[in-house]
Write a protein that holds these residues in place. Structure first.
Motif, PDB file in Angstrom:
ATOM      1  N   MET A  74       0.817  -1.213   0.000  1.00 32.03           N
ATOM      2  CA  MET A  74       0.000   0.000   0.000  1.00 32.03           C
ATOM      3  C   MET A  74       0.850   1.261   0.000  1.00 32.03           C
ATOM      4  SD  MET A  74      -3.080  -1.123   2.606  1.00 32.03           S
ATOM      5  CE  MET A  74      -1.967  -1.783   3.857  1.00 32.03           C
ATOM      6  N   TYR A  76      -2.840  -0.916  -6.810  1.00 34.90           N
ATOM      7  CA  TYR A  76      -4.113  -0.314  -7.221  1.00 34.90           C
ATOM      8  C   TYR A  76      -4.249  -0.372  -8.743  1.00 34.90           C
ATOM      9  CZ  TYR A  76      -7.994   2.997  -7.510  1.00 34.90           C
ATOM     10  OH  TYR A  76      -9.212   3.584  -7.774  1.00 34.90           O
ATOM     11  N   PHE A 126      -6.208  -1.900   4.085  1.00 34.54           N
ATOM     12  CA  PHE A 126      -6.159  -2.423   2.718  1.00 34.54           C
ATOM     13  C   PHE A 126      -7.469  -2.129   1.995  1.00 34.54           C
ATOM     14  CE2 PHE A 126      -5.963  -6.319  -0.183  1.00 34.54           C
ATOM     15  CZ  PHE A 126      -5.111  -5.704  -1.083  1.00 34.54           C
ATOM     16  N   TYR A 144      -7.486   1.442   1.026  1.00 38.95           N
ATOM     17  CA  TYR A 144      -6.577   1.647  -0.109  1.00 38.95           C
ATOM     18  C   TYR A 144      -7.275   1.310  -1.421  1.00 38.95           C
ATOM     19  CZ  TYR A 144      -2.675   0.462  -3.278  1.00 38.95           C
ATOM     20  OH  TYR A 144      -1.825   0.365  -4.346  1.00 38.95           O
ATOM     21  N   GLN A 150     -10.006   3.899  -2.402  1.00 37.08           N
ATOM     22  CA  GLN A 150      -9.537   5.289  -2.272  1.00 37.08           C
ATOM     23  C   GLN A 150     -10.277   6.237  -3.205  1.00 37.08           C
ATOM     24  OE1 GLN A 150      -5.496   5.800  -4.541  1.00 37.08           O
ATOM     25  NE2 GLN A 150      -5.456   3.724  -3.661  1.00 37.08           N
TER      26      GLN A 150
END
Length: 241
Positions: free
Chosen positions: A1, A7, A46, A49, A52
């Motif tokens: 992360m 991502y 997590f 993340y 987001q």
């Protein structure tokens, strides 16, 4: 992360799933996993993340996508693949899920997971790939394409010269010996328990380890854990995804 790499890889995975379904826009609920011993402490961060952004507009392989995120569920790696059939695990069992970055180990005794005997080792297949590259460079002064190395790791062979094949197989066997050594450190005793191996690294055990097939089960379905995430996620959403 610590960066956006995972991502971006998640968006790429979403795009591939949408492409299969002939879609370019969708509301997506993510079902993902973390190493066994990381779940309790990192689950919430997590999830934050991954969520987001409420929506993402991006291009993947020349195609534009629009995705809105409906939520996310985080599950323990490895265990999720067998959670729906724990009754099959009679006696003492060690579950070993070998991924790209980590190896997760868990005891399941008479169908019950033992939380105090869960371990995560940073000893995934990526470490094996690095070791192979270094061996080939040191011994022959050459850089071999990763697809060739992957063929040897997956199938135990490849269409290359014997000296290179032997070097790759030798390094893979050393890596597998390291896996078995770590399992023994967690009290693995073949005569007293069954070993269940899964994940992308399961092929390494199959190709380069010596084991008793009656005491060791190898699940070669590299999607087994992902399927284990999907089923409870579907149930929690009423089967609407």
């Amino acid at each position: 992360m610590g960066d956006t790499d995972y991502y971006i890889l998640t968006l790429a995975a979403v795009a591939r799933e949408l492409l299969i379904r002939g879609l370019s826009s969708a509301s997506v609920y993510l079902a993902v996993g973390l190493p066994l011993t990381w779940v309790s402490e990192q689950k919430d961060s997590f999830k934050a993340y991954l969520l987001q952004r409420k929506a993402a507009d991006f291009s993947f392989r020349g195609k534009d996508y629009h995705v809105t995120f409906a939520g996310a569920a985080v599950f323990p790696q490895g265990f999720s693949a067998v959670a729906d059939r724990l009754r099959e695990f009679r006696g003492v069992n060690m579950l070993c899920d070998i991924g790209n970055g980590t190896m997760n180990v868990m005891y399941i005794n008479n169908g019950k997971p033992i939380p105090s005997k869960c371990y995560t080792e940073k000893f995934g297949t990526h470490q094996c790939m690095i070791a192979v590259r270094e061996k080939l460079m040191q011994r022959f002064g050459v850089a071999v394409d990763d697809t060739v190395i992957e063929d040897v790791l997956r199938y135990g062979k490849a269409d290359i010269g014997k000296q290179y094949l032997d070097a790759i197989r030798e390094t893979a066997a050393e890596y597998v010996a390291g896996i078995m050594r770590r399992l023994r450190e967690h009290e693995y005793t073949p005569e007293l328990m069954k070993l269940h191996v899964m994940g992308g690294g399961s092929c390494l055990i199959r190709n380069f380890a010596e084991y008793d097939p009656s005491r060791v089960t190898i699940n070669s379905d590299i999607c087994a854990t992902a399927k284990g995430y999907e089923l409870p996620a579907r149930r929690s959403l009423g089967g609407t995804v």
